[in-house]
Design a protein around this motif. Structure first.
Motif, PDB file in Angstrom:
ATOM      1  N   LEU A  13       0.710  -1.092  -0.102  1.00 40.51           N
ATOM      2  CA  LEU A  13      -0.121  -0.169   0.087  1.00 40.51           C
ATOM      3  C   LEU A  13       0.929   1.349   0.073  1.00 40.51           C
ATOM      4  O   LEU A  13       1.610   1.243   0.975  1.00 40.51           O
ATOM      5  N   LEU A  14       0.797   2.007  -1.015  1.00 39.30           N
ATOM      6  CA  LEU A  14       1.704   3.181  -1.194  1.00 39.30           C
ATOM      7  C   LEU A  14       0.729   4.507  -0.996  1.00 39.30           C
ATOM      8  O   LEU A  14      -0.467   4.719  -1.198  1.00 39.30           O
ATOM      9  N   LEU A  15       1.347   5.263   0.163  1.00 40.13           N
ATOM     10  CA  LEU A  15       0.564   6.525   0.510  1.00 40.13           C
ATOM     11  C   LEU A  15       1.444   7.844   0.040  1.00 40.13           C
ATOM     12  O   LEU A  15       2.631   7.735   0.516  1.00 40.13           O
ATOM     13  N   LEU A  16       0.606   8.943  -0.707  1.00 40.55           N
ATOM     14  CA  LEU A  16       1.312   9.961  -1.042  1.00 40.55           C
ATOM     15  C   LEU A  16       0.609  11.134  -0.428  1.00 40.55           C
ATOM     16  O   LEU A  16      -0.499  11.178  -0.708  1.00 40.55           O
ATOM     17  N   HIS A  17       1.594  12.002  -0.009  1.00 38.48           N
ATOM     18  CA  HIS A  17       1.050  13.245   0.628  1.00 38.48           C
ATOM     19  C   HIS A  17       0.829  14.390  -0.204  1.00 38.48           C
ATOM     20  O   HIS A  17       1.102  14.073  -1.428  1.00 38.48           O
ATOM     21  N   GLY A  18       0.262  15.349  -0.062  1.00 39.96           N
ATOM     22  CA  GLY A  18       0.046  16.539  -0.883  1.00 39.96           C
ATOM     23  C   GLY A  18       0.566  17.673  -0.368  1.00 39.96           C
ATOM     24  O   GLY A  18       1.568  17.804   0.739  1.00 39.96           O
ATOM     25  N   PHE A  19       0.398  18.936  -0.940  1.00 41.66           N
ATOM     26  CA  PHE A  19       1.034  20.277  -0.654  1.00 41.66           C
ATOM     27  C   PHE A  19       0.270  20.896   0.640  1.00 41.66           C
ATOM     28  O   PHE A  19      -1.078  20.428   0.819  1.00 41.66           O
ATOM     29  N   PRO A  20       0.967  21.414   1.602  1.00 42.76           N
ATOM     30  CA  PRO A  20       2.451  21.631   1.750  1.00 42.76           C
ATOM     31  C   PRO A  20       3.333  20.729   2.537  1.00 42.76           C
ATOM     32  O   PRO A  20       3.918  21.145   3.481  1.00 42.76           O
ATOM     33  N   GLN A  21       2.798  19.505   2.568  1.00 45.20           N
ATOM     34  CA  GLN A  21       3.021  18.503   3.570  1.00 45.20           C
ATOM     35  C   GLN A  21       4.390  17.515   3.220  1.00 45.20           C
ATOM     36  O   GLN A  21       4.915  17.777   1.992  1.00 45.20           O
ATOM     37  N   THR A  22       4.547  16.483   4.094  1.00 51.57           N
ATOM     38  CA  THR A  22       5.404  15.586   3.616  1.00 51.57           C
ATOM     39  C   THR A  22       4.894  14.143   3.850  1.00 51.57           C
ATOM     40  O   THR A  22       3.793  14.014   4.471  1.00 51.57           O
ATOM     41  N   ARG A  23       5.447  12.996   3.768  1.00 53.91           N
ATOM     42  CA  ARG A  23       5.075  11.686   4.205  1.00 53.91           C
ATOM     43  C   ARG A  23       4.754  11.872   5.573  1.00 53.91           C
ATOM     44  O   ARG A  23       3.954  10.701   5.942  1.00 53.91           O
ATOM     45  N   ALA A  24       5.342  12.549   6.351  1.00 53.20           N
ATOM     46  CA  ALA A  24       5.133  12.486   7.843  1.00 53.20           C
ATOM     47  C   ALA A  24       3.532  12.475   8.055  1.00 53.20           C
ATOM     48  O   ALA A  24       3.048  12.297   9.156  1.00 53.20           O
ATOM     49  N   MET A  25       2.656  13.311   7.269  1.00 55.11           N
ATOM     50  CA  MET A  25       1.274  13.457   7.531  1.00 55.11           C
ATOM     51  C   MET A  25       0.586  12.022   7.792  1.00 55.11           C
ATOM     52  O   MET A  25      -0.488  12.085   8.479  1.00 55.11           O
ATOM     53  N   ARG A  27       1.605   9.439   9.428  1.00 54.15           N
ATOM     54  CA  ARG A  27       2.217   8.760  10.803  1.00 54.15           C
ATOM     55  C   ARG A  27       0.906   8.505  11.666  1.00 54.15           C
ATOM     56  O   ARG A  27       1.025   7.223  12.203  1.00 54.15           O
ATOM     57  N   PRO A  28      -0.071   9.445  11.814  1.00 52.95           N
ATOM     58  CA  PRO A  28      -0.866   8.886  12.813  1.00 52.95           C
ATOM     59  C   PRO A  28      -1.768   7.723  12.287  1.00 52.95           C
ATOM     60  O   PRO A  28      -2.520   6.861  12.967  1.00 52.95           O
ATOM     61  N   MET A  29      -1.674   7.459  10.921  1.00 54.18           N
ATOM     62  CA  MET A  29      -2.665   6.172  10.430  1.00 54.18           C
ATOM     63  C   MET A  29      -1.957   5.055  10.174  1.00 54.18           C
ATOM     64  O   MET A  29      -2.696   4.089  10.084  1.00 54.18           O
ATOM     65  N   VAL A  30      -0.662   5.041  10.351  1.00 50.51           N
ATOM     66  CA  VAL A  30       0.032   3.903   9.513  1.00 50.51           C
ATOM     67  C   VAL A  30       0.004   2.821  10.670  1.00 50.51           C
ATOM     68  O   VAL A  30      -0.263   1.637  10.150  1.00 50.51           O
ATOM     69  N   PRO A  31       0.066   3.036  11.857  1.00 46.66           N
ATOM     70  CA  PRO A  31      -0.225   1.809  12.995  1.00 46.66           C
ATOM     71  C   PRO A  31      -1.283   1.088  12.541  1.00 46.66           C
ATOM     72  O   PRO A  31      -1.279  -0.188  12.889  1.00 46.66           O
ATOM     73  N   ALA A  32      -2.466   1.587  12.292  1.00 47.61           N
ATOM     74  CA  ALA A  32      -3.566   0.864  11.957  1.00 47.61           C
ATOM     75  C   ALA A  32      -3.716  -0.025  10.854  1.00 47.61           C
ATOM     76  O   ALA A  32      -4.315  -1.004  10.438  1.00 47.61           O
ATOM     77  N   LEU A  33      -2.802   0.504  10.018  1.00 44.78           N
ATOM     78  CA  LEU A  33      -2.669  -0.121   8.475  1.00 44.78           C
ATOM     79  C   LEU A  33      -1.741  -1.240   8.412  1.00 44.78           C
ATOM     80  O   LEU A  33      -1.913  -2.320   7.615  1.00 44.78           O
ATOM     81  N   THR A  34      -0.712  -1.125   9.525  1.00 44.13           N
ATOM     82  CA  THR A  34       0.310  -2.293   9.163  1.00 44.13           C
ATOM     83  C   THR A  34       0.058  -3.558   9.667  1.00 44.13           C
ATOM     84  O   THR A  34       1.028  -4.636   9.437  1.00 44.13           O
ATOM     85  N   ASN A  35      -1.218  -4.006  10.366  1.00 46.91           N
ATOM     86  CA  ASN A  35      -1.575  -5.008  10.522  1.00 46.91           C
ATOM     87  C   ASN A  35      -2.012  -5.884   9.372  1.00 46.91           C
ATOM     88  O   ASN A  35      -2.085  -7.045   9.575  1.00 46.91           O
ATOM     89  N   ARG A  36      -2.715  -5.107   8.251  1.00 49.95           N
ATOM     90  CA  ARG A  36      -3.089  -5.559   7.306  1.00 49.95           C
ATOM     91  C   ARG A  36      -2.236  -5.634   5.878  1.00 49.95           C
ATOM     92  O   ARG A  36      -2.265  -6.311   4.991  1.00 49.95           O
ATOM     93  N   PHE A  37      -1.373  -4.472   5.900  1.00 52.60           N
ATOM     94  CA  PHE A  37      -0.412  -4.017   4.554  1.00 52.60           C
ATOM     95  C   PHE A  37       0.956  -3.884   4.813  1.00 52.60           C
ATOM     96  O   PHE A  37       1.385  -3.421   5.974  1.00 52.60           O
ATOM     97  N   THR A  38       1.680  -3.836   3.733  1.00 55.77           N
ATOM     98  CA  THR A  38       3.121  -3.352   3.869  1.00 55.77           C
ATOM     99  C   THR A  38       2.839  -1.940   3.499  1.00 55.77           C
ATOM    100  O   THR A  38       2.627  -1.855   2.282  1.00 55.77           O
ATOM    101  N   VAL A  39       2.977  -1.033   4.344  1.00 53.31           N
ATOM    102  CA  VAL A  39       2.933   0.346   3.937  1.00 53.31           C
ATOM    103  C   VAL A  39       4.003   0.939   3.526  1.00 53.31           C
ATOM    104  O   VAL A  39       5.151   1.150   4.538  1.00 53.31           O
ATOM    105  N   VAL A  40       4.242   1.749   2.549  1.00 60.48           N
ATOM    106  CA  VAL A  40       5.172   2.466   1.898  1.00 60.48           C
ATOM    107  C   VAL A  40       4.767   4.043   1.775  1.00 60.48           C
ATOM    108  O   VAL A  40       3.674   4.302   1.363  1.00 60.48           O
ATOM    109  N   THR A  41       5.318   4.839   2.756  1.00 57.36           N
ATOM    110  CA  THR A  41       4.935   6.416   2.517  1.00 57.36           C
ATOM    111  C   THR A  41       6.386   7.163   2.111  1.00 57.36           C
ATOM    112  O   THR A  41       7.424   6.710   2.381  1.00 57.36           O
TER     113      THR A  41
END
Length: 274
Positions: A13-25, A27-41
């Motif tokens: 699962l690839l997650l892509l941020h927008g303007f004017p943020q970074t991949r850090a956006m 971070r609050p969502m990643v823990p709930a996704l990593t149980n099911r997916f290989t998450v790439v930010t």
């Protein structure tokens, strides 16, 4: 060079941020996704810790999409789900058109198609999304103006596209955004991103009006966002996505920051239904 992080196990699962943020956006969502997916930010080119191209033509969504397809292939993922917010969503849409064999599913967050936005630029849209026109002005005008006080300008952007306050953004994440957008090379690249949207991406999208994204797609948007107030967001996607679902999330344009649990739940519901 593309900066990225990987966590979890399961389908990619690839997650892509927008303007004017970074991949850090994400971070609050990643823990709930990593149980099911290989998450790439990943940071889009020109943003965050990724490389800063020197020319407008190097900031097109087509090239941003190529970056991410190459990154995922290098990580061993030749087919993957992609989720994007704002500029990341526009990159993901272009990716689904240009690389349909690579994209298992597409999720776009709080955007209408680039071609639709630019072709139907009403007074209301221009007022709400004035930054599209300001940032696209020739170098170095916007860079000079923004450079006098990057925090003031970009924080206004975080608050200006629908219901939001600075308290909606995690202080640690805000600190990372500020560190990125204070870099003059990042400011220039973000301006080039918007220049490319008008000078390059608009033509790409007009040339592809007869094509549809064929993979399952989810349109998420902030129920209090500027676009939701001005347009029927799902309707703008109706003739561009062959298999579309849509959901409004509480908040404005930056609803992933305002409602991370609701956003994560909507993503998991969609992805696990496929």
């Amino acid at each position: 060079m593309i900066a990225y992080e990987v966590a979890g196990n399961g389908p990619p699962l690839l997650l892509l941020h927008g303007f004017p943020q970074t991949r850090a956006m994400w971070r609050p969502m990643v823990p709930a996704l990593t149980n099911r997916f290989t998450v790439v930010t990943a940071d889009l080119r020109g943003y965050g810790q990724s490389g800063k191209p020197a020319a407008t033509q190097d900031m097109s969504f087509r090239l941003m999409a190529q970056d991410m397809v190459a990154l995922m292939a290098a990580l061993g993922h030749h087919r993957f789900h992609v989720v994007g917010h704002d500029r990341g969503a526009r990159t993901a849409h272009r990716m689904a058109l240009d690389h349909p064999d690579a994209v298992l599913s597409l999720t776009v967050m709080d955007i209408v198609p680039t071609e639709h936005l630019l072709t139907h630029m009403s007074t209301g849209i221009a007022k709400a999304y004035y930054h599209w026109l300001f940032l696209a002005q020739p170098f170095p005008f916007p860079e000079t103006m923004i450079g006098h006080d990057p925090d003031a300008y970009f924080e206004r952007c975080l608050l200006g596209f629908g219901k939001a306050s600075l308290e909606d953004f995690d202080p640690d994440l805000l600190a990372e955004y500020r560190s990125a957008w204070r870099d003059p090379a990042c400011i220039r690249a973000m301006c080039d991103d918007y220049r490319a949207a008008i000078e390059i991406d608009w033509d790409h999208d007009r040339n592809d009006l007869s094509r549809k994204v064929t993979c399952p797609s989810l349109v998420l948007y902030g129920e209090d966002g500027a676009m939701a107030h001005l347009l029927d967001v799902p309707a703008t996607w109706q003739d561009r996505l062959s298999d579309m679902r849509h959901t409004a999330i509480e908040g404005g344009h930056f609803f992933p920051d305002q409602s991370p649990k609701a956003t994560t739940d909507a993503l998991i519901k969609f992805l696990t239904s496929l």
